[in-house]
Motif scaffolding. Structure first.
Motif, PDB file in Angstrom:
ATOM      1  N   GLY A 112       0.825  -1.214   0.000  1.00 30.90           N
ATOM      2  CA  GLY A 112       0.000   0.000   0.000  1.00 30.90           C
ATOM      3  C   GLY A 112       0.853   1.255   0.000  1.00 30.90           C
ATOM      4  O   GLY A 112       0.568   2.217  -0.718  1.00 30.90           O
ATOM      5  N   PHE A 113       1.922   1.230   0.781  1.00 26.66           N
ATOM      6  CA  PHE A 113       2.803   2.407   0.829  1.00 26.66           C
ATOM      7  C   PHE A 113       3.536   2.570  -0.500  1.00 26.66           C
ATOM      8  O   PHE A 113       3.687   3.702  -0.997  1.00 26.66           O
ATOM      9  CB  PHE A 113       3.795   2.274   1.989  1.00 26.66           C
ATOM     10  CG  PHE A 113       4.615   3.508   2.243  1.00 26.66           C
ATOM     11  CD1 PHE A 113       4.048   4.779   2.220  1.00 26.66           C
ATOM     12  CD2 PHE A 113       5.975   3.412   2.523  1.00 26.66           C
ATOM     13  CE1 PHE A 113       4.811   5.925   2.464  1.00 26.66           C
ATOM     14  CE2 PHE A 113       6.744   4.542   2.768  1.00 26.66           C
ATOM     15  CZ  PHE A 113       6.168   5.797   2.731  1.00 26.66           C
ATOM     16  N   ALA A 114       3.956   1.454  -1.096  1.00 26.65           N
ATOM     17  CA  ALA A 114       4.597   1.529  -2.416  1.00 26.65           C
ATOM     18  C   ALA A 114       3.614   2.118  -3.435  1.00 26.65           C
ATOM     19  O   ALA A 114       3.987   2.973  -4.243  1.00 26.65           O
ATOM     20  CB  ALA A 114       5.063   0.143  -2.872  1.00 26.65           C
ATOM     21  N   ALA A 115       2.344   1.697  -3.362  1.00 23.21           N
ATOM     22  CA  ALA A 115       1.331   2.236  -4.281  1.00 23.21           C
ATOM     23  C   ALA A 115       1.118   3.727  -4.035  1.00 23.21           C
ATOM     24  O   ALA A 115       0.962   4.514  -4.965  1.00 23.21           O
ATOM     25  CB  ALA A 115       0.016   1.473  -4.123  1.00 23.21           C
ATOM     26  N   SER A 138      -5.883  -4.823   6.383  1.00 19.11           N
ATOM     27  CA  SER A 138      -6.180  -4.590   4.964  1.00 19.11           C
ATOM     28  C   SER A 138      -7.277  -3.548   4.769  1.00 19.11           C
ATOM     29  O   SER A 138      -7.462  -3.028   3.681  1.00 19.11           O
ATOM     30  CB  SER A 138      -6.593  -5.907   4.290  1.00 19.11           C
ATOM     31  OG  SER A 138      -7.855  -6.319   4.756  1.00 19.11           O
ATOM     32  N   VAL A 139      -7.993  -3.257   5.835  1.00 19.33           N
ATOM     33  CA  VAL A 139      -9.122  -2.321   5.762  1.00 19.33           C
ATOM     34  C   VAL A 139      -8.740  -0.987   6.390  1.00 19.33           C
ATOM     35  O   VAL A 139      -8.208  -0.962   7.502  1.00 19.33           O
ATOM     36  CB  VAL A 139     -10.350  -2.913   6.505  1.00 19.33           C
ATOM     37  CG1 VAL A 139     -11.478  -1.896   6.611  1.00 19.33           C
ATOM     38  CG2 VAL A 139     -10.820  -4.176   5.803  1.00 19.33           C
ATOM     39  N   GLY A 140      -8.950   0.108   5.695  1.00 21.11           N
ATOM     40  CA  GLY A 140      -8.798   1.416   6.327  1.00 21.11           C
ATOM     41  C   GLY A 140      -7.679   2.282   5.811  1.00 21.11           C
ATOM     42  O   GLY A 140      -7.591   3.456   6.165  1.00 21.11           O
ATOM     43  N   GLY A 141      -6.780   1.728   4.995  1.00 18.55           N
ATOM     44  CA  GLY A 141      -5.830   2.595   4.298  1.00 18.55           C
ATOM     45  C   GLY A 141      -4.602   3.018   5.060  1.00 18.55           C
ATOM     46  O   GLY A 141      -3.875   3.897   4.611  1.00 18.55           O
ATOM     47  N   LYS A 142      -4.337   2.409   6.206  1.00 24.68           N
ATOM     48  CA  LYS A 142      -3.064   2.711   6.863  1.00 24.68           C
ATOM     49  C   LYS A 142      -1.975   1.883   6.193  1.00 24.68           C
ATOM     50  O   LYS A 142      -2.062   0.658   6.147  1.00 24.68           O
ATOM     51  CB  LYS A 142      -3.122   2.366   8.350  1.00 24.68           C
ATOM     52  CG  LYS A 142      -3.799   3.429   9.185  1.00 24.68           C
ATOM     53  CD  LYS A 142      -3.440   3.230  10.659  1.00 24.68           C
ATOM     54  CE  LYS A 142      -4.094   4.260  11.548  1.00 24.68           C
ATOM     55  NZ  LYS A 142      -3.764   4.032  12.970  1.00 24.68           N
ATOM     56  N   THR A 143      -0.967   2.566   5.687  1.00 26.89           N
ATOM     57  CA  THR A 143       0.141   1.874   5.034  1.00 26.89           C
ATOM     58  C   THR A 143       1.439   2.409   5.600  1.00 26.89           C
ATOM     59  O   THR A 143       1.457   3.491   6.172  1.00 26.89           O
ATOM     60  CB  THR A 143       0.138   2.118   3.514  1.00 26.89           C
ATOM     61  OG1 THR A 143       0.552   3.466   3.253  1.00 26.89           O
ATOM     62  CG2 THR A 143      -1.227   1.882   2.908  1.00 26.89           C
ATOM     63  N   GLY A 144       2.521   1.658   5.446  1.00 24.27           N
ATOM     64  CA  GLY A 144       3.793   2.202   5.921  1.00 24.27           C
ATOM     65  C   GLY A 144       4.839   1.154   6.208  1.00 24.27           C
ATOM     66  O   GLY A 144       4.647  -0.044   5.973  1.00 24.27           O
ATOM     67  N   ILE A 145       5.953   1.646   6.706  1.00 23.77           N
ATOM     68  CA  ILE A 145       7.088   0.801   7.069  1.00 23.77           C
ATOM     69  C   ILE A 145       7.574   1.212   8.464  1.00 23.77           C
ATOM     70  O   ILE A 145       7.175   2.259   8.989  1.00 23.77           O
ATOM     71  CB  ILE A 145       8.247   0.910   6.051  1.00 23.77           C
ATOM     72  CG1 ILE A 145       8.659   2.381   5.870  1.00 23.77           C
ATOM     73  CG2 ILE A 145       7.856   0.301   4.709  1.00 23.77           C
ATOM     74  CD1 ILE A 145       9.873   2.574   4.962  1.00 23.77           C
ATOM     75  N   ASN A 146       8.448   0.383   9.022  1.00 24.72           N
ATOM     76  CA  ASN A 146       9.005   0.698  10.339  1.00 24.72           C
ATOM     77  C   ASN A 146      10.282   1.531  10.220  1.00 24.72           C
ATOM     78  O   ASN A 146      10.938   1.542   9.179  1.00 24.72           O
ATOM     79  CB  ASN A 146       9.328  -0.596  11.085  1.00 24.72           C
ATOM     80  CG  ASN A 146       8.086  -1.406  11.390  1.00 24.72           C
ATOM     81  OD1 ASN A 146       6.999  -0.845  11.573  1.00 24.72           O
ATOM     82  ND2 ASN A 146       8.215  -2.723  11.434  1.00 24.72           N
ATOM     83  N   GLU A 234     -11.265   9.020   8.773  1.00 21.05           N
ATOM     84  CA  GLU A 234     -10.297   8.334   7.919  1.00 21.05           C
ATOM     85  C   GLU A 234      -8.860   8.532   8.391  1.00 21.05           C
ATOM     86  O   GLU A 234      -8.067   7.612   8.403  1.00 21.05           O
ATOM     87  CB  GLU A 234     -10.437   8.839   6.473  1.00 21.05           C
ATOM     88  CG  GLU A 234      -9.515   8.113   5.500  1.00 21.05           C
ATOM     89  CD  GLU A 234      -9.627   8.645   4.066  1.00 21.05           C
ATOM     90  OE1 GLU A 234     -10.374   9.608   3.838  1.00 21.05           O
ATOM     91  OE2 GLU A 234      -8.941   8.080   3.201  1.00 21.05           O
ATOM     92  N   LYS A 235      -8.522   9.775   8.765  1.00 19.96           N
ATOM     93  CA  LYS A 235      -7.115  10.076   9.033  1.00 19.96           C
ATOM     94  C   LYS A 235      -6.773  10.175  10.513  1.00 19.96           C
ATOM     95  O   LYS A 235      -5.816  10.854  10.907  1.00 19.96           O
ATOM     96  CB  LYS A 235      -6.713  11.340   8.280  1.00 19.96           C
ATOM     97  CG  LYS A 235      -6.799  11.105   6.775  1.00 19.96           C
ATOM     98  CD  LYS A 235      -6.072  12.122   5.960  1.00 19.96           C
ATOM     99  CE  LYS A 235      -6.126  11.718   4.488  1.00 19.96           C
ATOM    100  NZ  LYS A 235      -5.590  12.764   3.613  1.00 19.96           N
ATOM    101  N   GLU A 236      -7.578   9.525  11.321  1.00 18.84           N
ATOM    102  CA  GLU A 236      -7.303   9.449  12.749  1.00 18.84           C
ATOM    103  C   GLU A 236      -7.155  10.819  13.395  1.00 18.84           C
ATOM    104  O   GLU A 236      -6.164  11.105  14.047  1.00 18.84           O
ATOM    105  CB  GLU A 236      -6.059   8.577  13.002  1.00 18.84           C
ATOM    106  CG  GLU A 236      -6.005   8.085  14.441  1.00 18.84           C
ATOM    107  CD  GLU A 236      -5.025   6.915  14.629  1.00 18.84           C
ATOM    108  OE1 GLU A 236      -5.074   5.961  13.838  1.00 18.84           O
ATOM    109  OE2 GLU A 236      -4.247   6.989  15.575  1.00 18.84           O
ATOM    110  N   GLY A 237      -8.157  11.671  13.142  1.00 19.78           N
ATOM    111  CA  GLY A 237      -8.183  12.964  13.826  1.00 19.78           C
ATOM    112  C   GLY A 237      -8.660  12.782  15.259  1.00 19.78           C
ATOM    113  O   GLY A 237      -8.368  13.588  16.135  1.00 19.78           O
TER     114      GLY A 237
END
Lengths: 360, 360
Positions: A112-115, A138-146, A234-237
């Motif tokens: 997801g982060f690569a996309a 897989s649900v909700g759009g949080k993507t990333g790396i450590n 969506e963005k954890e406000g």
């Protein structure tokens, strides 16, 4: 097949849950734009399912590039992410290319982060093959790396075009990973649906046995709860942070032990037990309910005793957690089952929780 | 001071243009959220301006972390980007932290991308100190880093909270960098405003001398044009690609020579001359206009003759360009001055352009 919709305006997408979905071309078809798809997976999942997904995409006329990463949380790094970009550039992937994330949470987060980043954003489809990723990541759009100094510190909010959760893939899951996924299932009940928590309690044997009917209900109800929370924030406000119940302690355990030593779900399982204990100390939860949550967690074969990292180390690790805002850590607490509350807590109470649990 | 507004709904932001803006606390104040600001700059810019910006932010009660990166396009890599994340994590920066990008295009692109990714997104302010970044890269939200196989291949669309373009910083700019910035000024005239192009032609001496009045007009009109285009097509679904006039050839020159050998603006200057020649061959532009654009480009001390990389190498390099869609490269052409057109072109004509220019 059940299909839920995550409602995010123009970023809305379907979540398909059912048996034998990997090989159904129609589920992918409408989400592809160009003629190239890259399937990103890992060394464990590739021999099991890659062929099926690649053939299905090829049947739609797609040119398919298979990118196989090493398996494990320790590989959720920039260096490994780079292999996805390398693979895309090697086949001159353009902005119409689509990524398919075939695997667990690590594959989903990295793909997801690569996309999100490749040419400033291309499409991707989540095909989660672990329980943890089907009910949560897989649900909700949080993507990333450590980052060496913190988990998921580098990433993006980036929504997939679709989630395809094939329940058949759960059959090959090792028991430890099944349990890790059940931790997030328990979490959804604890924070949002007391009735669902009772259902989990009453179906612990079926869940531990990975019974298809039980898994279908667990995945569907989890995705429903998560979708409803994400659609509101969506963005954890604010609200979305309740999905981090158990995660503040859990992240400290993962980071303190070294990523990959404890599975994420195991750490969350234990983290929920600690967060419930803290909720009792703050005066929000009854001791009986905290004890009940601990029993459910243990019954689903999750650890309930934190590793002895030392109290100071825990406090230090939690201070760098993403939920630390303006210097104070905000904890997700239970105000009874089905109701979560986000608030700062006196260090003294947190230390009591850690001490009582034997974390020192 | 002039203030323009880039109109992007909830992502709208002001662009301030004027003298002595670096040290004006009010321009930063309303865009800060927490109490920590990290100023990201490079080894060249830091001794000139970092102190002034840091003191201004400190006067607002901010804790300021200074992060100094090496200077140059070759450092627009993940490894160097990582230093920003390291710096933020070392001082336990949370989601309320703000980044300030103090420098040219490389600093702005990298800092913006770091802001887009750190904890999945924090605020940032662009403080461009080169002409190129004031007239182009600081406006519009394109952020990113290079990949060994392509420029800006990894990045995000991520808008700043504000752009603060202090014209005084242009006084310390080496002539080569001034010229590189003027390439994008010419571009804005060529694609969107024939009258502005004539103004550039008539004021070439003032522009080469970095005359304050001339620079103010050049920066303001460029930002206006760019803002109008970006407001219509933030994520480059179509129209925005006209801002890439000269860039398809330009990126090939930069990549072919090795990043950092030619300045981006130099490559774009030469690329515009090639794109104008191609526009003539396609039948859109008169030879007189192409020749006029070449004269203006040369008068602003930009290269107009491409390096001899070989025709095949050029074609190969351009095929990987971001504007390559579904296998065909789409060129930005001039349909007369002030009107740009995006279209695929027969390879034969592109080869003619390269051969006539001596690129073989």
């Amino acid at each position: 097949m059940n299909t839920l919709q995550l409602d995010l305006g123009e970023r809305s997408y379907p979540i398909h849950i059912g048996a034998n979905l990997l090989a159904q071309p129609d589920l992918y078809k409408k989400h592809l734009k160009g003629s190239l798809t890259a399937v990103v997976t890992n060394e464990t999942v590739a021999p099991l399912y890659a062929d099926r997904v690649v053939k299905t995409l090829e049947s739609l006329g797609q040119k398919v590039k298979l990118i196989v990463l090493p398996d494990g949380e320790v590989f959720k790094t920039w260096e490994v992410l780079q292999k996805i970009f390398d693979g895309l550039l090697e086949c001159s992937a353009d902005r119409k290319a689509t990524l398919v994330a075939l695997g667990g949470g690590v594959i989903g987060d990295m793909t997801g982060f690569a996309a999100a980043c490749y040419m400033r954003g291309i499409r991707f489809i989540q095909v989660p093959t672990t329980l943890l990723s089907q009910v949560d990541s897989s649900v909700g759009g949080k993507t990333g790396i450590n980052h060496p100094l913190g988990k998921n510190m580098v990433g993006a909010f980036y929504q997939p075009q679709a989630v395809i959760a094939d329940l058949d893939t759960l059959k090959t899951l090792p028991p430890k990973e099944l349990a890790a996924g059940l931790a997030e299932v328990i979490k959804h009940g604890a924070i949002a649906d007391a009735e669902f928590l009772t259902w989990i309690e009453n179906n612990q044997n079926a869940l531990n046995a990975c019974d298809p009917k039980a898994m279908e209900h667990a995945v569907r109800r989890s995705c429903e709860i998560k979708s409803q929370v994400v659609a509101q924030d969506e963005k954890e406000g604010g609200l979305r942070a309740i999905l981090n119940f158990g995660h503040t302690f859990g992240h400290a355990i993962e980071a303190g032990m070294g990523y990959g030593q404890w599975l994420h779900g195991e750490a969350v399982g234990c983290g929920m037990v600690l967060a419930a204990d803290l909720s009792v100390r703050v005066g929000l939860l009854s001791e009986a309910d905290a004890s009940r949550l601990k029993k459910i967690t243990a019954a689903l074969r999750l650890p309930t005793v934190p590793p002895k990292l030392g109290i100071n180390r825990y406090m230090e690790l939690m201070s760098v957690d993403k939920k630390a805002e303006g210097g104070e850590v905000r904890y997700i607490l239970l105000d009874g089952f089905g109701r979560a509350k986000i608030q700062a807590v006196d260090d003294a109470l947190v230390i009591q929780t850690l001490q009582a649990a034997g974390a020192g």
